[in-house]
Design an enzyme around this catalytic site. Structure first.
Site, short mmCIF file in Angstrom:
data_model
loop_
_atom_site.label_atom_id
_atom_site.label_comp_id
_atom_site.label_asym_id
_atom_site.label_seq_id
_atom_site.Cartn_x
_atom_site.Cartn_y
_atom_site.Cartn_z
CG ASP A 1 -1.83 1.12 1.41
OD1 ASP A 1 -2.35 1.68 0.12
OD2 ASP A 1 -1.91 1.83 2.48
CG ASP B 1 -1.31 7.80 0.82
OD1 ASP B 1 -0.94 8.87 0.87
OD2 ASP B 1 -1.88 7.08 0.04
CG ASP C 1 -1.66 2.04 6.43
OD1 ASP C 1 -2.04 3.05 7.14
OD2 ASP C 1 -1.89 1.77 5.40
#
Length: 221
Positions: free
Chosen positions: A11, A13, A170
């Site tokens: 991922d 960000d 995250d």
């Protein structure tokens, strides 16, 4: 430890880069432009992974169902475009992690829900992404995460079966998408985490507290 892995997908960000300062500033400008008090970054950071939806919920308590959401979202996008990498930085340890992945002969890439409108310039402006072999944005395929389509497209571009790609993220939707795509998954507990910090509920194969810890899970020369 993972075995028979040929690529690592991340991922963006909250996993590779900390974009919360620029995302938060873009939303906070909307508040101050309206004469509202500025909010500290600590208010915005946990929801940075949710993009405009997260930032507007913090700044104005808005949801996508609100009548004014679409117009304010575009205002937010314009603000954000003007400062994409002013304060955005690579998380500590990520540059070394990517270098080790490349030295180990593994491919790597990005799968994000961020639209190409932002992903393309960000990954062109930040040297970290020079060696990425696939970058999938939120609008690359008809579906965004938690749908597995973006991850399956990344595996296709890399010429690999999904089972030979690890996905690191995250947010719970990252793990849901990875599992649906048939990929081993790693939860990045150092990231934004959305509305929950209990990553054990996500059922990822492993959880890491810092980027460098991923190296302990990858079998490389």
């Amino acid at each position: 430890m993972f075995h028979n892995i040929d690529a690592v997908l991340f991922d963006l960000d909250g996993t590779l880069i900390d974009s919360a300062p620029d995302l938060g500033a873009a939303a906070d400008k909307m508040r101050t432009d309206r004469g509202l008090a500025s909010l500290p970054l600590s208010h915005y950071r946990p929801m940075a992974g949710a993009g405009a939806r997260g930032m507007l919920s913090v700044a104005f308590g808005l949801t996508p169902e609100d009548a004014s959401f679409s117009a304010l979202r575009e205002e937010f996008f314009v603000n954000y475009e003007r400062r994409l990498v002013e304060q955005t930085y690579v998380f500590e340890g990520v540059t070394d992690l990517i270098a080790r992945i490349c030295l180990g002969g593994l491919k790597w890439g990005v799968v994000t829900n961020k639209s190409a409108r932002f992903t393309v310039p960000i990954t062109q402006l930040m040297p970290l992404f020079n060696t990425a072999q696939t970058i999938i944005s939120g609008d690359t395929t008809p579906h965004a995460k938690p749908h597995p389509a973006p991850l399956l497209e990344a595996a296709r571009q890399l010429g690999l079966p999904p089972s030979r790609c690890v996905y690191v993220g995250d947010d719970e939707r990252d793990i849901v998408a990875g599992r649906a795509a048939g990929m081993p998954t790693v939860a990045a507990a150092y990231g934004y985490l959305g509305t929950t910090s209990n990553t054990s509920d996500w059922k990822a194969d492993f959880t890491i507290e810092q980027p460098a810890a991923l190296l302990n899970l990858l079998k490389m020369p």
